[in-house]
Motif scaffolding. Structure first.
Motif, PDB file in Angstrom:
ATOM      1  N   LYS A  20       0.765  -1.037  -0.121  1.00 23.66           N
ATOM      2  CA  LYS A  20      -0.004  -0.076  -0.033  1.00 23.66           C
ATOM      3  C   LYS A  20       0.787   1.300   0.074  1.00 23.66           C
ATOM      4  N   ASN A  21       2.212   1.007   0.165  1.00 16.62           N
ATOM      5  CA  ASN A  21       3.147   2.487   0.085  1.00 16.62           C
ATOM      6  C   ASN A  21       4.391   1.956  -0.828  1.00 16.62           C
ATOM      7  N   SER A  22       3.949   2.608  -2.002  1.00 18.78           N
ATOM      8  CA  SER A  22       5.151   2.536  -2.976  1.00 18.78           C
ATOM      9  C   SER A  22       6.311   3.222  -2.696  1.00 18.78           C
ATOM     10  N   ARG A  23       6.275   4.293  -1.644  1.00 17.79           N
ATOM     11  CA  ARG A  23       7.589   4.793  -1.281  1.00 17.79           C
ATOM     12  C   ARG A  23       8.416   3.884  -0.619  1.00 17.79           C
ATOM     13  N   LEU A  24       7.657   3.297   0.354  1.00 14.07           N
ATOM     14  CA  LEU A  24       8.369   2.182   1.144  1.00 14.07           C
ATOM     15  C   LEU A  24       8.895   0.929   0.129  1.00 14.07           C
ATOM     16  N   MET A  25       8.137   0.462  -0.638  1.00 15.56           N
ATOM     17  CA  MET A  25       8.599  -0.508  -1.610  1.00 15.56           C
ATOM     18  C   MET A  25       9.883   0.009  -2.455  1.00 15.56           C
ATOM     19  N   ASN A  26       9.800   1.109  -2.740  1.00 13.51           N
ATOM     20  CA  ASN A  26      11.065   1.728  -3.398  1.00 13.51           C
ATOM     21  C   ASN A  26      12.509   1.764  -2.628  1.00 13.51           C
ATOM     22  N   ASP A  27      11.967   2.199  -1.330  1.00 15.83           N
ATOM     23  CA  ASP A  27      13.097   2.246  -0.432  1.00 15.83           C
ATOM     24  C   ASP A  27      13.917   0.926  -0.032  1.00 15.83           C
ATOM     25  N   LEU A  28      12.962   0.067  -0.163  1.00 18.72           N
ATOM     26  CA  LEU A  28      13.761  -1.462   0.217  1.00 18.72           C
ATOM     27  C   LEU A  28      13.935  -2.481  -0.841  1.00 18.72           C
ATOM     28  N   ILE A  29      13.405  -2.062  -1.795  1.00 20.41           N
ATOM     29  CA  ILE A  29      13.727  -3.107  -3.258  1.00 20.41           C
ATOM     30  C   ILE A  29      15.128  -2.802  -3.572  1.00 20.41           C
ATOM     31  N   LEU A  30      15.735  -4.114  -4.244  1.00 21.20           N
ATOM     32  CA  LEU A  30      17.001  -4.173  -4.569  1.00 21.20           C
ATOM     33  C   LEU A  30      17.062  -3.401  -5.962  1.00 21.20           C
ATOM     34  N   TRP A  31      17.339  -2.237  -5.976  1.00 22.66           N
ATOM     35  CA  TRP A  31      17.864  -1.433  -7.160  1.00 22.66           C
ATOM     36  C   TRP A  31      19.118  -1.078  -7.075  1.00 22.66           C
ATOM     37  N   PRO A  32      19.937  -1.757  -7.999  1.00 23.00           N
ATOM     38  CA  PRO A  32      21.422  -1.781  -8.084  1.00 23.00           C
ATOM     39  C   PRO A  32      21.975  -0.272  -8.126  1.00 23.00           C
ATOM     40  N   PRO A  33      21.267   0.694  -8.725  1.00 24.00           N
ATOM     41  CA  PRO A  33      22.292   2.000  -8.575  1.00 24.00           C
ATOM     42  C   PRO A  33      21.998   2.726  -7.159  1.00 24.00           C
ATOM     43  N   ALA A  34      21.170   2.462  -6.444  1.00 28.89           N
ATOM     44  CA  ALA A  34      20.994   2.971  -5.084  1.00 28.89           C
ATOM     45  C   ALA A  34      22.300   2.197  -4.237  1.00 28.89           C
ATOM     46  N   ILE A  35      22.622   1.307  -4.663  1.00 27.27           N
ATOM     47  CA  ILE A  35      23.638   0.604  -3.757  1.00 27.27           C
ATOM     48  C   ILE A  35      25.082   1.170  -4.507  1.00 27.27           C
ATOM     49  N   GLU A  36      24.995   1.086  -5.654  1.00 22.96           N
ATOM     50  CA  GLU A  36      26.449   1.507  -6.579  1.00 22.96           C
ATOM     51  C   GLU A  36      26.649   3.222  -6.208  1.00 22.96           C
ATOM     52  N   ARG A  37      25.587   3.960  -6.420  1.00 25.87           N
ATOM     53  CA  ARG A  37      25.647   5.319  -6.104  1.00 25.87           C
ATOM     54  C   ARG A  37      25.692   5.921  -4.774  1.00 25.87           C
ATOM     55  N   SER A  38      24.774   5.347  -4.036  1.00 25.06           N
ATOM     56  CA  SER A  38      24.402   5.882  -2.694  1.00 25.06           C
ATOM     57  C   SER A  38      24.777   4.985  -1.427  1.00 25.06           C
ATOM     58  N   ARG A  39      25.267   3.730  -1.674  1.00 25.83           N
ATOM     59  CA  ARG A  39      25.822   2.947  -0.703  1.00 25.83           C
ATOM     60  C   ARG A  39      24.847   2.648   0.197  1.00 25.83           C
ATOM     61  N   GLU A  40      23.476   2.319  -0.363  1.00 25.80           N
ATOM     62  CA  GLU A  40      22.396   1.836   0.184  1.00 25.80           C
ATOM     63  C   GLU A  40      22.659   0.348   0.512  1.00 25.80           C
ATOM     64  N   TYR A  41      23.494  -0.097   1.175  1.00 29.05           N
ATOM     65  CA  TYR A  41      23.719  -1.420   1.246  1.00 29.05           C
ATOM     66  C   TYR A  41      22.638  -2.301   2.028  1.00 29.05           C
ATOM     67  N   HIS A  42      21.712  -1.869   2.632  1.00 29.17           N
ATOM     68  CA  HIS A  42      20.673  -2.292   3.461  1.00 29.17           C
ATOM     69  C   HIS A  42      19.684  -2.976   2.688  1.00 29.17           C
ATOM     70  N   ARG A  43      19.808  -2.617   1.076  1.00 25.68           N
ATOM     71  CA  ARG A  43      18.797  -3.375   0.147  1.00 25.68           C
ATOM     72  C   ARG A  43      19.278  -4.592  -0.188  1.00 25.68           C
ATOM     73  N   LEU A  44      20.531  -5.122   0.163  1.00 25.09           N
ATOM     74  CA  LEU A  44      20.757  -6.412  -0.160  1.00 25.09           C
ATOM     75  C   LEU A  44      20.124  -7.433   0.752  1.00 25.09           C
ATOM     76  N   VAL A  45      19.380  -6.896   1.664  1.00 30.68           N
ATOM     77  CA  VAL A  45      18.759  -7.663   2.895  1.00 30.68           C
ATOM     78  C   VAL A  45      17.328  -7.341   2.899  1.00 30.68           C
ATOM     79  N   THR A  46      17.133  -5.966   2.727  1.00 26.86           N
ATOM     80  CA  THR A  46      15.192  -5.590   2.790  1.00 26.86           C
ATOM     81  C   THR A  46      14.780  -6.039   1.573  1.00 26.86           C
ATOM     82  N   TYR A  47      15.340  -6.142   0.390  1.00 25.36           N
ATOM     83  CA  TYR A  47      14.453  -6.812  -0.632  1.00 25.36           C
ATOM     84  C   TYR A  47      13.755  -8.003  -0.218  1.00 25.36           C
TER      85      TYR A  47
END
Length: 201
Positions: A20-47
């Motif tokens: 029900k919350n697309s923003r939360l979905m986008n914050d947790l999903i594995l999106w490679p550029p977010a890891i590559e550019r912003s170092r959001e390594y949590h996505r390797l688990v939260t996806y």
């Protein structure tokens, strides 16, 4: 409360929130550029805490419920209270790393779901009880037969790459489940081979 049930509860709650919350979905999903550019390594688990739809979530959580409880006992005995959590989080990371490396510059790629970690749990179980009967789409079969069919299907579909499912994560998760279990207790290999020599249909 068993850790397996806690993992299921957390995954269900976060998944339903993300439905029900697309923003939360986008914050947790594995999106490679977010890891590559912003170092959001949590996505390797939260996806692994979010899913595409209810059916996707239900299938993963049912599988985790039946096999996770059994493997939790094993890992708790080998590694202590948080042994199963360690195994599960490791499965999430390891199963998705090849996908991330392959797509780390691909801004159009996204992946979600606990399937890789669930595959790790299932294949670890199969090492311990290869001739146990499991139900696959209402069809009962020995776990080891399912493992062979599942692996062959995942390899075939991964090479085709046409169904929008991350079969690579399934394969790497399964491999991790086997490798981690043998690393923790190498005697499992001789147990597995002994069990294979005594087929029970």
């Amino acid at each position: 409360m068993p850790i397996t049930l806690i993992l299921i509860a957390i995954t269900c709650i976060v998944s339903f929130m993300a439905f029900k919350n697309s923003r939360l979905m986008n914050d947790l999903i594995l999106w490679p550029p977010a890891i590559e550019r912003s170092r959001e390594y949590h996505r390797l688990v939260t996806y692994g805490l979010i899913h595409a739809d209810f059916g996707h979530l239900l299938f993963n959580m049912i599988t985790l419920y039946f096999f996770g409880r059994l493997m939790e006992v094993f890992y708790t005995a080998q590694l202590g209270t948080l042994g199963f959590v360690l195994f599960y989080i490791g499965a999430l990371v390891v199963s998705i790393l090849p996908t991330y490396m392959k797509n780390r510059h691909n801004a159009n790629y996204r992946s979600l779901g606990a399937s890789g970690a669930v595959s790790a749990v299932l294949f670890a179980f199969i090492l311990l009880q290869p001739w146990s009967r499991i139900i696959v789409l209402v069809v009962p079969m020995p776990a080891i037969i399912y493992a062979v069919l599942y692996t062959a299907y995942s390899i075939y579909m991964d090479r085709r790459g046409q169904d929008n499912v991350n079969h690579s994560a399934h394969l790497w998760g399964a491999a991790y489940g086997v490798a981690f279990t043998l690393l923790v207790r190498h005697e499992v290999l001789s147990h597995f081979l002994n069990q294979l020599s005594q087929p029970r249909f």
